[in-house]
Design a protein around this motif. Structure first.
Motif, PDB file in Angstrom:
ATOM      1  N   PRO A 160       0.835  -1.200   0.000  1.00  0.00           N
ATOM      2  CA  PRO A 160       0.000   0.000   0.000  1.00  0.00           C
ATOM      3  C   PRO A 160       0.870   1.250   0.000  1.00  0.00           C
ATOM      4  N   THR A 161       0.414   2.282  -0.675  1.00  0.00           N
ATOM      5  CA  THR A 161       1.148   3.535  -0.711  1.00  0.00           C
ATOM      6  C   THR A 161       0.398   4.558   0.121  1.00  0.00           C
ATOM      7  N   PRO A 162       1.126   5.510   0.741  1.00  0.00           N
ATOM      8  CA  PRO A 162       0.456   6.467   1.614  1.00  0.00           C
ATOM      9  C   PRO A 162      -0.618   7.275   0.888  1.00  0.00           C
ATOM     10  N   GLY A 163      -0.437   7.522  -0.375  1.00  0.00           N
ATOM     11  CA  GLY A 163      -1.387   8.355  -1.108  1.00  0.00           C
ATOM     12  C   GLY A 163      -2.699   7.663  -1.409  1.00  0.00           C
ATOM     13  N   GLY A 164      -2.771   6.365  -1.309  1.00  0.00           N
ATOM     14  CA  GLY A 164      -4.004   5.663  -1.614  1.00  0.00           C
ATOM     15  C   GLY A 164      -3.677   4.258  -2.063  1.00  0.00           C
ATOM     16  N   VAL A 165      -4.671   3.577  -2.612  1.00  0.00           N
ATOM     17  CA  VAL A 165      -4.445   2.206  -3.052  1.00  0.00           C
ATOM     18  C   VAL A 165      -3.684   2.218  -4.370  1.00  0.00           C
ATOM     19  N   PRO A 166      -2.887   1.163  -4.632  1.00  0.00           N
ATOM     20  CA  PRO A 166      -2.189   1.091  -5.914  1.00  0.00           C
ATOM     21  C   PRO A 166      -3.183   1.104  -7.081  1.00  0.00           C
ATOM     22  N   ALA A 167      -2.718   1.599  -8.235  1.00  0.00           N
ATOM     23  CA  ALA A 167      -3.621   1.801  -9.364  1.00  0.00           C
ATOM     24  C   ALA A 167      -4.291   0.495  -9.809  1.00  0.00           C
ATOM     25  N   ASP A 168      -3.545  -0.629  -9.738  1.00  0.00           N
ATOM     26  CA  ASP A 168      -4.122  -1.861 -10.255  1.00  0.00           C
ATOM     27  C   ASP A 168      -5.242  -2.387  -9.365  1.00  0.00           C
ATOM     28  N   GLU A 169      -5.336  -1.896  -8.124  1.00  0.00           N
ATOM     29  CA  GLU A 169      -6.396  -2.367  -7.240  1.00  0.00           C
ATOM     30  C   GLU A 169      -7.670  -1.558  -7.426  1.00  0.00           C
ATOM     31  N   ARG A 228     -20.813   1.245  13.703  1.00  0.00           N
ATOM     32  CA  ARG A 228     -19.495   1.270  13.068  1.00  0.00           C
ATOM     33  C   ARG A 228     -19.216  -0.059  12.367  1.00  0.00           C
ATOM     34  N   ILE A 229     -19.581  -1.172  13.023  1.00  0.00           N
ATOM     35  CA  ILE A 229     -19.340  -2.490  12.435  1.00  0.00           C
ATOM     36  C   ILE A 229     -20.144  -2.626  11.143  1.00  0.00           C
ATOM     37  N   GLY A 230     -21.364  -2.059  11.142  1.00  0.00           N
ATOM     38  CA  GLY A 230     -22.161  -2.066   9.914  1.00  0.00           C
ATOM     39  C   GLY A 230     -21.455  -1.321   8.793  1.00  0.00           C
ATOM     40  N   ALA A 231     -20.837  -0.168   9.151  1.00  0.00           N
ATOM     41  CA  ALA A 231     -20.140   0.640   8.139  1.00  0.00           C
ATOM     42  C   ALA A 231     -18.884  -0.063   7.639  1.00  0.00           C
ATOM     43  N   LEU A 232     -18.313  -0.967   8.461  1.00  0.00           N
ATOM     44  CA  LEU A 232     -17.072  -1.647   8.080  1.00  0.00           C
ATOM     45  C   LEU A 232     -17.291  -2.719   7.014  1.00  0.00           C
ATOM     46  N   SER A 233     -18.555  -3.103   6.788  1.00  0.00           N
ATOM     47  CA  SER A 233     -18.797  -4.208   5.869  1.00  0.00           C
ATOM     48  C   SER A 233     -18.652  -3.783   4.410  1.00  0.00           C
ATOM     49  N   GLY A 234     -18.549  -2.484   4.129  1.00  0.00           N
ATOM     50  CA  GLY A 234     -18.376  -2.016   2.757  1.00  0.00           C
ATOM     51  C   GLY A 234     -17.027  -2.418   2.192  1.00  0.00           C
ATOM     52  N   ALA A 235     -16.873  -2.260   0.868  1.00  0.00           N
ATOM     53  CA  ALA A 235     -15.621  -2.656   0.226  1.00  0.00           C
ATOM     54  C   ALA A 235     -14.471  -1.771   0.690  1.00  0.00           C
ATOM     55  N   ARG A 236     -14.722  -0.457   0.786  1.00  0.00           N
ATOM     56  CA  ARG A 236     -13.688   0.471   1.233  1.00  0.00           C
ATOM     57  C   ARG A 236     -14.270   1.321   2.352  1.00  0.00           C
ATOM     58  N   PRO A 237     -14.211   0.815   3.589  1.00  0.00           N
ATOM     59  CA  PRO A 237     -14.852   1.551   4.687  1.00  0.00           C
ATOM     60  C   PRO A 237     -14.233   2.936   4.851  1.00  0.00           C
ATOM     61  N   SER A 238     -15.075   3.937   5.104  1.00  0.00           N
ATOM     62  CA  SER A 238     -14.561   5.287   5.323  1.00  0.00           C
ATOM     63  C   SER A 238     -14.125   5.394   6.791  1.00  0.00           C
ATOM     64  N   GLY A 245      -6.257  17.707   2.374  1.00  0.00           N
ATOM     65  CA  GLY A 245      -5.454  16.650   1.767  1.00  0.00           C
ATOM     66  C   GLY A 245      -6.262  15.620   1.006  1.00  0.00           C
ATOM     67  N   THR A 246      -5.658  14.411   0.907  1.00  0.00           N
ATOM     68  CA  THR A 246      -6.313  13.325   0.176  1.00  0.00           C
ATOM     69  C   THR A 246      -6.616  12.187   1.124  1.00  0.00           C
ATOM     70  N   THR A 247      -7.637  11.387   0.765  1.00  0.00           N
ATOM     71  CA  THR A 247      -8.006  10.253   1.603  1.00  0.00           C
ATOM     72  C   THR A 247      -6.915   9.196   1.537  1.00  0.00           C
ATOM     73  N   PRO A 248      -6.359   8.778   2.703  1.00  0.00           N
ATOM     74  CA  PRO A 248      -5.328   7.734   2.663  1.00  0.00           C
ATOM     75  C   PRO A 248      -5.968   6.369   2.391  1.00  0.00           C
ATOM     76  N   ASP A 249      -5.126   5.385   2.115  1.00  0.00           N
ATOM     77  CA  ASP A 249      -5.577   4.004   2.006  1.00  0.00           C
ATOM     78  C   ASP A 249      -6.434   3.675   3.234  1.00  0.00           C
ATOM     79  N   TYR A 250      -7.611   3.099   3.014  1.00  0.00           N
ATOM     80  CA  TYR A 250      -8.525   2.876   4.145  1.00  0.00           C
ATOM     81  C   TYR A 250      -7.914   1.988   5.216  1.00  0.00           C
TER      82      TYR A 250
END
Lengths: 114, 132
Positions: A3-12, A79-89, B22-27
Protein backbone atom coordinates in the motif's frame (compact mmCIF):
# COMPACT_ATOMS: atom_id res chain seq x y z
CA UNK A 1 1.16 -5.44 -3.35
CA UNK A 2 2.41 -2.74 -1.03
CA UNK A 3 0.00 0.00 0.00
CA UNK A 4 1.15 3.54 -0.71
CA UNK A 5 0.46 6.47 1.61
CA UNK A 6 -1.39 8.35 -1.11
CA UNK A 7 -4.00 5.66 -1.61
CA UNK A 8 -4.44 2.21 -3.05
CA UNK A 9 -2.19 1.09 -5.91
CA UNK A 10 -3.62 1.80 -9.36
CA UNK A 11 -4.12 -1.86 -10.26
CA UNK A 12 -6.40 -2.37 -7.24
CA UNK A 13 -8.61 0.60 -7.90
CA UNK A 14 -10.69 -0.89 -10.71
CA UNK A 15 -11.54 -4.17 -9.04
CA UNK A 16 -15.09 -4.30 -7.67
CA UNK A 17 -14.57 -5.35 -4.03
CA UNK A 18 -11.21 -6.99 -3.36
CA UNK A 19 -10.98 -8.65 0.02
CA UNK A 20 -8.15 -7.21 2.07
CA UNK A 21 -5.71 -10.12 2.70
CA UNK A 22 -4.69 -8.42 5.95
CA UNK A 23 -8.29 -8.77 7.21
CA UNK A 24 -8.18 -5.17 8.43
CA UNK A 25 -11.98 -4.68 8.60
CA UNK A 26 -12.33 -7.90 10.61
CA UNK A 27 -9.55 -6.88 12.99
CA UNK A 28 -11.19 -3.51 13.50
CA UNK A 29 -14.51 -5.30 14.06
CA UNK A 30 -12.89 -7.39 16.82
CA UNK A 31 -11.27 -4.28 18.34
CA UNK A 32 -14.75 -2.73 18.73
CA UNK A 33 -16.01 -5.95 20.31
CA UNK A 34 -13.07 -6.06 22.75
CA UNK A 35 -13.81 -2.48 23.71
CA UNK A 36 -17.49 -3.16 24.45
CA UNK A 37 -16.44 -6.22 26.50
CA UNK A 38 -13.95 -4.17 28.53
CA UNK A 39 -16.70 -1.61 29.13
CA UNK A 40 -18.99 -4.43 30.29
CA UNK A 41 -16.39 -5.52 32.88
CA UNK A 42 -16.27 -2.01 34.35
CA UNK A 43 -20.08 -1.81 34.41
CA UNK A 44 -20.21 -5.21 36.16
CA UNK A 45 -17.85 -3.87 38.85
CA UNK A 46 -20.09 -0.81 39.25
CA UNK A 47 -23.13 -3.09 39.54
CA UNK A 48 -21.34 -5.08 42.24
CA UNK A 49 -20.75 -1.89 44.25
CA UNK A 50 -24.43 -0.95 43.84
CA UNK A 51 -25.53 -4.42 44.99
CA UNK A 52 -23.35 -4.08 48.08
CA UNK A 53 -24.16 -0.48 49.04
CA UNK A 54 -27.89 -0.77 48.20
CA UNK A 55 -28.37 3.01 48.31
CA UNK A 56 -30.51 4.86 45.77
CA UNK A 57 -27.52 6.87 44.51
CA UNK A 58 -25.40 3.75 43.93
CA UNK A 59 -28.18 1.92 42.09
CA UNK A 60 -28.92 4.98 39.94
CA UNK A 61 -25.20 5.36 39.14
CA UNK A 62 -24.94 1.70 38.12
CA UNK A 63 -28.07 2.11 35.95
CA UNK A 64 -26.47 5.11 34.20
CA UNK A 65 -23.38 2.91 33.66
CA UNK A 66 -25.55 0.28 31.97
CA UNK A 67 -27.11 2.99 29.77
CA UNK A 68 -23.62 4.18 28.77
CA UNK A 69 -22.74 0.59 27.90
CA UNK A 70 -25.84 0.33 25.70
CA UNK A 71 -24.77 3.61 24.07
CA UNK A 72 -21.33 2.15 23.29
CA UNK A 73 -22.93 -1.07 21.98
CA UNK A 74 -25.06 1.01 19.60
CA UNK A 75 -22.01 3.03 18.49
CA UNK A 76 -20.02 -0.17 17.89
CA UNK A 77 -22.96 -1.76 16.07
CA UNK A 78 -23.24 1.19 13.67
CA UNK A 79 -19.49 1.27 13.07
CA UNK A 80 -19.34 -2.49 12.43
CA UNK A 81 -22.16 -2.07 9.91
CA UNK A 82 -20.14 0.64 8.14
CA UNK A 83 -17.07 -1.65 8.08
CA UNK A 84 -18.80 -4.21 5.87
CA UNK A 85 -18.38 -2.02 2.76
CA UNK A 86 -15.62 -2.66 0.23
CA UNK A 87 -13.69 0.47 1.23
CA UNK A 88 -14.85 1.55 4.69
CA UNK A 89 -14.56 5.29 5.32
CA UNK A 90 -12.83 6.55 8.50
CA UNK A 91 -14.79 6.94 11.75
CA UNK A 92 -17.22 9.84 11.84
CA UNK A 93 -18.02 12.32 14.60
CA UNK A 94 -20.78 10.06 15.97
CA UNK A 95 -18.36 7.22 16.68
CA UNK A 96 -15.52 9.35 18.07
CA UNK A 97 -17.61 11.63 20.28
CA UNK A 98 -20.04 8.82 21.18
CA UNK A 99 -17.20 6.61 22.44
CA UNK A 100 -15.62 9.49 24.36
CA UNK A 101 -18.94 10.43 26.01
CA UNK A 102 -19.65 6.82 27.05
CA UNK A 103 -16.21 6.52 28.69
CA UNK A 104 -16.56 9.89 30.47
CA UNK A 105 -20.02 8.91 31.76
CA UNK A 106 -18.51 5.72 33.19
CA UNK A 107 -15.75 7.75 34.89
CA UNK A 108 -18.44 9.93 36.53
CA UNK A 109 -20.30 6.76 37.59
CA UNK A 110 -17.07 5.48 39.17
CA UNK A 111 -16.62 8.82 40.96
CA UNK A 112 -20.17 8.76 42.32
CA UNK A 113 -19.69 5.20 43.61
CA UNK A 114 -16.62 6.11 45.73
CA UNK B 1 0.75 26.41 20.25
CA UNK B 2 -2.59 27.57 21.67
CA UNK B 3 -4.03 28.03 18.17
CA UNK B 4 -2.96 24.52 17.23
CA UNK B 5 -4.52 23.14 20.40
CA UNK B 6 -7.85 24.88 19.85
CA UNK B 7 -7.85 23.71 16.22
CA UNK B 8 -7.38 20.13 17.44
CA UNK B 9 -10.19 20.52 19.99
CA UNK B 10 -12.55 21.76 17.27
CA UNK B 11 -11.64 18.70 15.19
CA UNK B 12 -12.47 16.36 18.11
CA UNK B 13 -16.10 17.32 17.81
CA UNK B 14 -16.25 17.68 14.04
CA UNK B 15 -13.89 15.06 12.55
CA UNK B 16 -15.82 15.24 9.27
CA UNK B 17 -13.99 18.57 8.72
CA UNK B 18 -10.82 16.50 8.34
CA UNK B 19 -12.09 15.52 4.89
CA UNK B 20 -11.63 19.09 3.68
CA UNK B 21 -7.86 18.63 3.94
CA UNK B 22 -5.45 16.65 1.77
CA UNK B 23 -6.31 13.32 0.18
CA UNK B 24 -8.01 10.25 1.60
CA UNK B 25 -5.33 7.73 2.66
CA UNK B 26 -5.58 4.00 2.01
CA UNK B 27 -8.52 2.88 4.15
CA UNK B 28 -6.32 0.25 5.80
CA UNK B 29 -4.22 3.00 7.41
CA UNK B 30 -7.36 4.66 8.74
CA UNK B 31 -8.56 1.34 10.17
CA UNK B 32 -5.17 0.82 11.85
CA UNK B 33 -5.51 4.31 13.36
CA UNK B 34 -9.01 3.41 14.53
CA UNK B 35 -7.73 0.26 16.26
CA UNK B 36 -5.04 2.29 18.01
CA UNK B 37 -7.78 4.69 19.16
CA UNK B 38 -9.79 1.75 20.51
CA UNK B 39 -6.72 0.33 22.27
CA UNK B 40 -6.30 3.65 24.11
CA UNK B 41 -10.01 3.66 24.94
CA UNK B 42 -9.56 0.18 26.46
CA UNK B 43 -6.59 1.47 28.46
CA UNK B 44 -8.88 4.20 29.75
CA UNK B 45 -11.62 1.67 30.57
CA UNK B 46 -9.09 -0.52 32.42
CA UNK B 47 -8.18 2.51 34.57
CA UNK B 48 -11.90 3.12 35.31
CA UNK B 49 -12.30 -0.55 36.27
CA UNK B 50 -9.22 -0.23 38.49
CA UNK B 51 -10.63 2.90 40.13
CA UNK B 52 -13.91 1.16 40.92
CA UNK B 53 -12.17 -2.07 42.04
CA UNK B 54 -9.73 -0.32 44.41
CA UNK B 55 -12.60 0.88 46.53
CA UNK B 56 -14.05 -2.63 46.78
CA UNK B 57 -11.04 -4.88 47.11
CA UNK B 58 -8.42 -2.84 48.99
CA UNK B 59 -10.55 -2.79 52.13
CA UNK B 60 -7.42 -3.15 54.27
CA UNK B 61 -6.51 0.47 53.47
CA UNK B 62 -7.82 3.57 55.21
CA UNK B 63 -10.71 5.35 53.50
CA UNK B 64 -8.59 8.38 52.58
CA UNK B 65 -5.83 6.30 50.98
CA UNK B 66 -8.31 4.15 49.05
CA UNK B 67 -10.24 7.14 47.74
CA UNK B 68 -7.06 8.95 46.71
CA UNK B 69 -5.86 5.92 44.71
CA UNK B 70 -9.30 5.57 43.08
CA UNK B 71 -9.47 9.27 42.13
CA UNK B 72 -5.96 9.16 40.64
CA UNK B 73 -6.97 6.13 38.52
CA UNK B 74 -10.22 7.80 37.37
CA UNK B 75 -8.35 11.01 36.49
CA UNK B 76 -5.89 8.89 34.48
CA UNK B 77 -8.85 7.36 32.67
CA UNK B 78 -10.15 10.82 31.66
CA UNK B 79 -6.68 11.78 30.40
CA UNK B 80 -6.37 8.55 28.37
CA UNK B 81 -9.82 9.00 26.81
CA UNK B 82 -9.15 12.57 25.67
CA UNK B 83 -5.69 11.61 24.51
CA UNK B 84 -7.19 8.76 22.46
CA UNK B 85 -9.42 11.18 20.55
CA UNK B 86 -6.70 13.83 20.18
CA UNK B 87 -4.10 11.38 18.89
CA UNK B 88 -6.60 9.80 16.47
CA UNK B 89 -7.46 13.23 15.01
CA UNK B 90 -3.80 14.24 14.72
CA UNK B 91 -2.78 10.94 13.05
CA UNK B 92 -5.72 11.09 10.65
CA UNK B 93 -4.85 14.68 9.71
CA UNK B 94 -1.15 13.86 9.26
CA UNK B 95 -2.04 10.93 6.97
CA UNK B 96 -4.36 13.12 4.88
CA UNK B 97 -1.65 15.77 4.49
CA UNK B 98 1.07 13.17 3.81
CA UNK B 99 3.06 14.36 6.85
CA UNK B 100 4.96 12.28 9.40
CA UNK B 101 2.79 10.81 12.15
CA UNK B 102 2.85 12.96 15.31
CA UNK B 103 5.35 12.00 18.00
CA UNK B 104 3.98 11.83 21.51
CA UNK B 105 5.37 11.75 25.05
CA UNK B 106 2.13 10.40 26.45
CA UNK B 107 3.04 6.67 26.35
CA UNK B 108 6.25 7.23 28.31
CA UNK B 109 4.40 9.42 30.83
CA UNK B 110 1.76 6.72 31.32
CA UNK B 111 4.46 4.05 31.65
CA UNK B 112 6.39 6.12 34.21
CA UNK B 113 3.22 6.85 36.19
CA UNK B 114 2.25 3.17 36.18
CA UNK B 115 5.72 2.12 37.35
CA UNK B 116 5.73 4.77 40.09
CA UNK B 117 2.27 3.69 41.24
CA UNK B 118 3.33 0.03 41.33
CA UNK B 119 6.42 0.85 43.44
CA UNK B 120 4.27 2.96 45.76
CA UNK B 121 1.71 0.17 46.23
CA UNK B 122 4.50 -2.38 46.89
CA UNK B 123 5.96 -0.06 49.52
CA UNK B 124 2.55 0.49 51.14
CA UNK B 125 1.77 -3.24 51.23
CA UNK B 126 5.23 -4.42 52.39
CA UNK B 127 5.67 -1.71 55.04
CA UNK B 128 2.05 -2.03 56.14
CA UNK B 129 1.42 1.70 55.79
CA UNK B 130 -2.04 3.07 55.12
CA UNK B 131 -3.74 0.39 57.24
CA UNK B 132 -6.91 1.00 59.20
Amino acid sequence: MTPTPGGVPADERDEPAPRDPGAQPERTWFAWRRTTLTFAVSVALAARVAAEQRTGTAVAAAAVGVLAWLGLLLTAHRRIGALSGARPSPMGAVQVVGTLVCVLVLVVVGGVLL
Amino acid sequence: MRDRFSASVRLWFAPQRLREEGTTPDYRFSLANERTFLAWIRTSLALVAGGIAVDQFLTGLRWGVRTTVAIVLLAGAVLCAFRAVNHWVRCERAMRRGEDLPASRFPVLLAAATAAAAVLVIAVVVLGLGGR
